[in-house]
Design a protein around this motif. Structure first.
Motif, short mmCIF file in Angstrom:
data_model
loop_
_atom_site.label_atom_id
_atom_site.label_comp_id
_atom_site.label_asym_id
_atom_site.label_seq_id
_atom_site.Cartn_x
_atom_site.Cartn_y
_atom_site.Cartn_z
N UNK A 87 0.60 -1.17 0.22
CA UNK A 87 0.09 -0.09 0.09
C UNK A 87 0.83 1.25 0.04
N UNK A 88 0.34 2.31 -0.46
CA UNK A 88 0.99 3.68 -0.47
C UNK A 88 -0.08 4.62 0.24
N UNK A 89 0.30 5.49 0.91
CA UNK A 89 -0.75 6.33 1.58
C UNK A 89 0.12 7.56 2.14
N UNK A 90 -0.48 8.48 2.47
CA UNK A 90 -0.11 9.83 3.25
C UNK A 90 -0.47 9.84 4.74
N UNK A 91 -1.27 8.73 5.07
CA UNK A 91 -1.86 8.94 6.32
C UNK A 91 -1.36 7.59 7.33
N UNK A 92 -0.64 7.77 8.20
CA UNK A 92 -0.09 6.92 9.20
C UNK A 92 -1.26 5.85 9.75
N UNK A 93 -2.36 6.25 10.06
CA UNK A 93 -3.66 5.36 10.54
C UNK A 93 -4.00 4.64 9.28
N UNK A 94 -3.44 4.78 8.05
CA UNK A 94 -4.16 3.73 7.13
C UNK A 94 -2.89 2.67 7.00
N UNK A 95 -2.04 2.72 7.49
CA UNK A 95 -0.67 1.90 7.16
C UNK A 95 -1.39 0.23 7.58
N UNK A 96 -0.56 -0.59 6.97
CA UNK A 96 -1.20 -1.97 7.48
C UNK A 96 -1.41 -2.32 8.87
N UNK A 97 -2.49 -3.19 9.24
CA UNK A 97 -2.69 -3.76 10.39
C UNK A 97 -1.75 -4.98 10.62
N UNK A 98 -1.93 -5.38 11.96
CA UNK A 98 -1.18 -6.63 12.33
C UNK A 98 0.09 -6.26 13.22
N UNK A 99 0.95 -7.27 13.45
CA UNK A 99 2.10 -7.10 14.23
C UNK A 99 3.51 -7.23 13.45
N UNK A 100 3.32 -7.23 12.29
CA UNK A 100 4.84 -7.38 11.58
C UNK A 100 5.55 -6.27 11.74
N UNK A 101 6.89 -6.58 12.11
CA UNK A 101 7.80 -5.39 12.25
C UNK A 101 8.01 -4.59 10.92
N UNK A 102 8.27 -3.39 11.35
CA UNK A 102 8.64 -2.55 10.07
C UNK A 102 10.12 -1.71 9.93
N UNK A 103 10.74 -1.93 8.97
CA UNK A 103 12.04 -1.34 8.91
C UNK A 103 11.88 -0.31 7.83
N UNK A 104 11.97 1.06 8.11
CA UNK A 104 12.16 2.15 7.26
C UNK A 104 13.19 2.78 6.65
N UNK A 105 13.01 3.26 5.53
CA UNK A 105 14.11 3.92 4.82
C UNK A 105 13.92 5.32 4.55
N UNK A 106 15.00 6.07 4.90
CA UNK A 106 14.68 7.56 4.63
C UNK A 106 16.11 8.26 4.23
N UNK A 107 15.95 9.48 3.81
CA UNK A 107 17.27 10.15 3.50
C UNK A 107 16.97 11.47 2.81
#
Length: 200
Positions: free
Chosen positions: A10-30
């Motif tokens: 999924x792509x979105x601009x709203x953190x509340x619409x991010x996937x549900x569940x308990x999978x850990x997330x690793x984010x990349x930024x720069x």
């Protein structure tokens, strides 16, 4: 870690619409044009997973990819792209801050730095902000194939010196080349290590 599957979710601009569940997330930024999409494609071994562009500021959404059905790789918008205009930059800042501060499943943030450049104010300020908010992060120096080994070591040394002025313990540091697939194993092993700690 072996990447058996990598799928866009999924792509979105709203953190509340991010996937549900308990999978850990690793984010990349720069910063824009730091080589983030190329790095993501290299890590997952999927050429067109993240959209690469010669034009900076291409990623303007929070993009979730599920890896091996177990954890999410998250592609965040690049920061500091001047040509977006004030309103555009403000929107991107809000998207980034909302995700980083409110997304409790975010296990680690990878901050990408262009190894060819000496420390940039915007990167240092961003990492300072992460520290103030107690956000776990690691640094990845990108494009190491575009710089001599001595210059790379010099730039990394300067970064360490500056960060040591305000940090007692420095974050983990990785080096990478998307073209030569350097750093892939180390970064994926680090993610795997954290996943194991979460499960135990």
């Amino acid at each position: 870690m072996e990447i058996k599957s990598a799928e866009f979710v999924i792509s979105n601009t709203d953190v509340d619409k991010c996937p549900q569940g308990n999978n850990p997330e690793y984010a990349f930024i720069g910063r824009s044009n730091v080589g983030k999409s190329s790095l993501i494609n290299m890590l997952t071994n999927r050429k067109g997973l993240a959209m690469t562009s010669q034009k900076p500021g291409k990623t303007q959404l929070i993009n979730h990819f599920i890896i091996n059905g177990e954890w999410y790789l998250v592609d965040l918008p690049g920061y500091g792209y001047a040509q977006r205009g004030k309103q555009g930059r403000e929107n991107i800042r809000r998207i980034i801050e909302d995700y980083i501060l409110k997304r409790f499943k975010m296990t680690n943030l990878f901050v990408l730095l262009d190894s060819r450049h000496e420390p940039q104010k915007i990167d240092l300020e961003f990492m300072e902000w992460l520290g103030e908010n107690e956000i776990p992060f690691a640094i990845i120096f990108t494009k190491i194939d575009k710089i001599s080994k001595s210059k790379l070591e010099e730039n990394m040394r300067i970064y360490r010196e500056i960060l040591s002025e305000t940090w007692e313990n420095l974050p983990p540091v990785f080096v990478s080349s998307s073209e030569k697939k350097e750093g892939r194993e180390e970064i994926l092993n680090y993610i795997e290590e954290i996943n194991r700690l979460i499960e135990s």
